[in-house]
Design a protein around this motif. Structure first.
Motif, short mmCIF file in Angstrom:
data_model
loop_
_atom_site.label_atom_id
_atom_site.label_comp_id
_atom_site.label_asym_id
_atom_site.label_seq_id
_atom_site.Cartn_x
_atom_site.Cartn_y
_atom_site.Cartn_z
N ASP A 20 0.39 -1.43 0.12
CA ASP A 20 0.28 -0.25 0.13
C ASP A 20 0.97 1.40 0.26
O ASP A 20 1.39 0.76 0.53
CB ASP A 20 -0.85 -0.21 1.21
N LYS A 21 0.63 2.21 -0.87
CA LYS A 21 1.18 3.34 -0.98
C LYS A 21 0.69 4.18 -0.30
O LYS A 21 1.61 5.66 0.04
CB LYS A 21 1.56 3.91 -2.28
N ASP A 22 -0.10 4.45 0.42
CA ASP A 22 -0.86 4.91 1.36
C ASP A 22 -0.13 5.82 2.26
O ASP A 22 1.14 4.87 2.67
CB ASP A 22 -2.66 5.13 1.63
N GLY A 23 0.04 7.10 2.54
CA GLY A 23 0.98 7.37 3.84
C GLY A 23 2.18 7.92 3.36
O GLY A 23 2.87 8.69 3.72
N GLU A 44 1.17 14.00 -1.51
CA GLU A 44 0.50 13.04 -0.44
C GLU A 44 -0.52 12.58 -0.94
O GLU A 44 -1.99 13.26 -1.32
CB GLU A 44 0.15 13.87 1.06
N GLY A 45 -0.91 11.43 -1.04
CA GLY A 45 -1.68 10.72 -1.05
C GLY A 45 -2.44 10.43 -2.69
O GLY A 45 -3.53 10.23 -2.91
N SER A 46 -1.97 11.04 -3.01
CA SER A 46 -2.11 11.22 -4.75
C SER A 46 -2.27 9.90 -5.41
O SER A 46 -1.46 9.27 -5.53
CB SER A 46 -1.71 12.39 -5.80
N GLU A 47 -3.29 9.98 -6.44
CA GLU A 47 -3.08 8.66 -7.47
C GLU A 47 -1.82 8.84 -8.25
O GLU A 47 -1.44 9.61 -8.97
CB GLU A 47 -4.53 8.82 -8.19
#
Length: 197
Positions: A20-23, A44-47
């Motif tokens: 997961d790339k979140d954070g 931050e948090g961008s697709e």
């Protein structure tokens, strides 16, 4: 002082984000400011489709269009574009705090430009970049240099903030003066119109 190759004192950090790339902060080439050694912007948090990981203290080198002189030290762990080469110091060979200044200099960028391939969007590979040769002092001297260079960078940033604040102050004073002048002109016109009626 001894002559070394960049590849003698640093490696290309190759790590892929598989989960997961979140954070994680996201760094694209647009976030590397020419001539600036520290990062000031990121997403931050961008697709995105980025999967290349970097770690705090790594140097992010813009390998596409090296003539733009984009390289900065990472202040945190994150994910970056494939057009960024992530460079990690070998701490037993070079002080990690000095490496960003070795990377962010005209001689290395000139070398990178000379080794870049491609016509529309030239890129330089680590295989070529690692052959950049430079003089490297002993560890004690490296510490002195790093302290001095970071101090100079802090001073430069303080001046930039001061100039920016002064610029904003001048703009606000000019706006206030302009509004005051326009108000006075309006009052003068109204008085003149009242006089003639």
């Amino acid at each position: 002082m001894s002559k070394v190759l960049l590849g003698d004192v640093a490696i290309e950090h190759k790590e892929t984000c598989k989960g997961d790339k979140d954070g994680y902060p996201i760094i694209g080439l647009e976030h590397l400011i020419p001539g600036e050694i520290t990062l000031t912007t990121w997403n931050e948090g961008s697709e995105n489709t980025f999967t290349k990981m970097f770690r705090k203290g790594n140097v992010l080198f813009g390998r596409r269009r090296a003539y733009l002189k984009k390289a900065a030290v990472a202040p945190f762990d994150g994910i970056c574009s494939g057009d960024i080469t992530v460079i990690e110091a070998k701490p037993d060979r070079i002080l990690p705090e000095l490496l960003p200044f070795i990377i962010q200099n005209d001689a290395l960028f000139d070398f990178a430009i000379g080794k870049s391939a491609g016509s529309l969007s030239p890129r330089v590979k680590w295989e070529h970049l690692k052959n950049y040769e430079f003089d490297l002092p002993d560890m004690d001297k490296q510490r002195e240099l790093a302290t001095l260079l970071w101090s100079m960078d802090d001073t430069k940033k303080s001046y930039q903030k001061l100039i920016s604040a002064t610029d904003e102050l001048v703009k606000s004073k000019f706006t206030a003066l302009r509004c005051s002048t326009l108000n006075m002109e309006g009052i003068s016109r109204r008085k003149s119109a009242a006089f003639w009626h």
